[in-house]
Design a protein around this motif. Structure first.
Motif, PDB file in Angstrom:
ATOM      1  N   THR A  20       2.978   8.981 -17.982  1.00 41.54           N
ATOM      2  CA  THR A  20       2.496   8.125 -18.267  1.00 41.54           C
ATOM      3  C   THR A  20       1.121   8.502 -18.428  1.00 41.54           C
ATOM      4  O   THR A  20       0.652   7.930 -18.888  1.00 41.54           O
ATOM      5  N   LEU A  21       0.248   9.588 -18.051  1.00 39.29           N
ATOM      6  CA  LEU A  21      -0.769  10.058 -18.472  1.00 39.29           C
ATOM      7  C   LEU A  21      -0.469  11.804 -18.817  1.00 39.29           C
ATOM      8  O   LEU A  21       0.458  12.358 -18.565  1.00 39.29           O
ATOM      9  N   LYS A  22      -0.572  12.079 -20.359  1.00 33.95           N
ATOM     10  CA  LYS A  22      -0.224  13.098 -20.931  1.00 33.95           C
ATOM     11  C   LYS A  22      -1.148  13.607 -21.854  1.00 33.95           C
ATOM     12  O   LYS A  22      -2.249  13.983 -22.798  1.00 33.95           O
ATOM     13  N   ASP A  23      -2.132  14.660 -20.872  1.00 37.22           N
ATOM     14  CA  ASP A  23      -2.970  15.859 -20.728  1.00 37.22           C
ATOM     15  C   ASP A  23      -4.256  14.798 -21.629  1.00 37.22           C
ATOM     16  O   ASP A  23      -4.973  15.320 -22.321  1.00 37.22           O
ATOM     17  N   ILE A  24      -4.762  14.464 -19.950  1.00 42.50           N
ATOM     18  CA  ILE A  24      -6.222  13.867 -20.025  1.00 42.50           C
ATOM     19  C   ILE A  24      -7.432  14.448 -20.427  1.00 42.50           C
ATOM     20  O   ILE A  24      -7.523  14.926 -18.665  1.00 42.50           O
ATOM     21  N   ASN A  25      -7.969  15.135 -21.189  1.00 41.80           N
ATOM     22  CA  ASN A  25      -9.227  15.822 -21.292  1.00 41.80           C
ATOM     23  C   ASN A  25     -10.593  14.770 -21.004  1.00 41.80           C
ATOM     24  O   ASN A  25     -10.755  13.929 -21.899  1.00 41.80           O
ATOM     25  N   LEU A  26     -11.156  14.950 -19.938  1.00 41.72           N
ATOM     26  CA  LEU A  26     -13.295  14.068 -20.328  1.00 41.72           C
ATOM     27  C   LEU A  26     -13.989  15.018 -19.296  1.00 41.72           C
ATOM     28  O   LEU A  26     -13.622  15.459 -17.994  1.00 41.72           O
ATOM     29  N   GLN A  27     -15.397  14.399 -19.746  1.00 33.24           N
ATOM     30  CA  GLN A  27     -16.387  15.179 -19.446  1.00 33.24           C
ATOM     31  C   GLN A  27     -16.851  14.181 -19.003  1.00 33.24           C
ATOM     32  O   GLN A  27     -17.624  13.394 -20.364  1.00 33.24           O
ATOM     33  N   LYS A 210      -4.493   4.669 -25.281  1.00 34.13           N
ATOM     34  CA  LYS A 210      -3.401   4.185 -25.712  1.00 34.13           C
ATOM     35  C   LYS A 210      -2.184   4.467 -25.748  1.00 34.13           C
ATOM     36  O   LYS A 210      -2.376   6.410 -25.573  1.00 34.13           O
ATOM     37  N   ASP A 211      -1.161   4.129 -24.554  1.00 36.13           N
ATOM     38  CA  ASP A 211       0.025   5.591 -24.151  1.00 36.13           C
ATOM     39  C   ASP A 211       0.102   6.578 -23.622  1.00 36.13           C
ATOM     40  O   ASP A 211       0.606   6.834 -24.047  1.00 36.13           O
ATOM     41  N   GLY A 212      -1.516   6.468 -22.736  1.00 34.75           N
ATOM     42  CA  GLY A 212      -1.471   7.114 -21.900  1.00 34.75           C
ATOM     43  C   GLY A 212      -1.618   8.692 -22.447  1.00 34.75           C
ATOM     44  O   GLY A 212      -2.562   9.576 -21.833  1.00 34.75           O
ATOM     45  N   ILE A 213      -3.288   8.246 -23.680  1.00 33.14           N
ATOM     46  CA  ILE A 213      -3.796   9.768 -24.240  1.00 33.14           C
ATOM     47  C   ILE A 213      -5.003   9.063 -24.821  1.00 33.14           C
ATOM     48  O   ILE A 213      -5.197   7.433 -24.973  1.00 33.14           O
ATOM     49  N   ILE A 214      -6.261   9.735 -24.794  1.00 35.22           N
ATOM     50  CA  ILE A 214      -6.816   9.209 -25.008  1.00 35.22           C
ATOM     51  C   ILE A 214      -7.481   9.665 -26.611  1.00 35.22           C
ATOM     52  O   ILE A 214      -6.939  10.462 -27.222  1.00 35.22           O
ATOM     53  N   GLN A 215      -7.557   8.004 -27.161  1.00 33.56           N
ATOM     54  CA  GLN A 215      -7.003   8.240 -28.828  1.00 33.56           C
ATOM     55  C   GLN A 215      -9.158   8.305 -28.962  1.00 33.56           C
ATOM     56  O   GLN A 215      -9.455   9.339 -30.068  1.00 33.56           O
TER      57      GLN A 215
END
Ligand code: ADP
Ligand code: ADP
Length: 227
Positions: A20-27, A210-215
């Motif tokens: 459902t979440l695919k390699d989310i990276n966020l700072q 979108k679809d589990g990634i950060i666009q």
């Protein structure tokens, strides 16, 4: 002060075929207000719930001030969450709803009383403290939920579509309450919404999922300028 780092976060629900979440990276930097937008089902709530520890992370990590969040004991996590459906305790008064989490802490009765009354005053709830949630309007209920979060002195404030059950007029005024609260508390705020205009108006940064990634990730200006 606090900053948040999400690194290579994956979430797969047990009964699901794919992540459902695919390699989310966020700072996220100190005191930033970040909105997460994207179509229904793209994983916004899942991301928030993984962050809050309400959902198990499959892979990856969440760091707060460089420390793995899941290593911090729950009672030391200075985090508060507000949900779409308020999640108030129906049998408790407004006062006790707001005081509930504090009663589990080491604070004295007097300290708790002071915090609850201060928050109630800020949110225009002083005259409703003896009522039960069922005796309040939707907007008042959501302010009780905000108050309950506020008294915890959170460093991180998570909100999942907190305005979506309110009518248009109340949405705009409650928006102001939320922004004010964010500024006064000096928190990192992560705000899930499906309303792009709301995100544009409130946020320092916006995450488009979108679809589990950060666009996309950027300030409202940066995103607005893109073709
Ligand atoms: P959003 O908040 O963007 O609407 P969600 O995070 O609620 O998206 O859901 C993302 C995807 O994960 C959806 O396909 C949803 O059906 C699925 N999902 C959400 N919760 C669960 C669960 N507890 N078990 C299995 N799948 C789930
Ligand atoms: P404590 O107040 O000791 O942290 P709680 O039972 O209030 O214990 O919270 C347990 C967990 O619930 C927290 O670690 C957090 O992840 C989550 N939580 C945070 N804020 C709220 C809230 N406003 N309402 C419900 N759960 C929350």
């Amino acid at each position: 002060m606090s900053n948040v780092q999400i690194e290579h976060l994956f979430k797969k629900y047990e009964n699901a075929d794919e992540d459902t979440l695919k390699d989310i990276n966020l700072q996220i930097d100190d005191k930033e207000f970040v909105s997460i937008i994207g179509p229904s089902g793209c994983g916004k709530s899942t991301l928030l719930r993984c962050f809050a520890g309400l959902e198990k992370i499959t892979k990856g990590k969440v760091l707060v001030d460089g420390e793995r969040f899941d290593n911090i004991p729950p009672q030391k996590r200075r985090i508060a969450m507000v949900f779409q459906d308020y999640a108030l305790y129906p049998h408790m008064t407004v006062y006790n709803n707001m005081a509930f989490n504090l009663k589990l802490s080491k604070l004295s009765k007097e300290e708790i009383d002071k915090k609850v009354k201060k928050a109630a005053e800020k949110l225009g709830l002083s005259e409703f403290l003896k009522r039960k949630p069922a005796q309040l309007s939707g907007g008042q209920r959501q302010r009780v939920a905000l108050g309950r979060a506020m008294v915890r002195d959170p460093k991180i404030f998570l909100m999942d579509e907190p305005l979506s059950n309110l009518d248009a007029k109340l949405r705009v005024s409650t928006r102001q309450d939320i922004i004010e609260m964010h500024r006064q508390l000096g928190t990192v705020t992560i705000y899930v919404t499906h309303d792009q205009a709301e995100a544009m108006a409130m946020s320092d940064k916006i995450v488009i999922m979108k679809d589990g990634i950060i666009q996309q990730f950027g300030s409202p200006d940066q995103l607005y300028d893109q073709p």
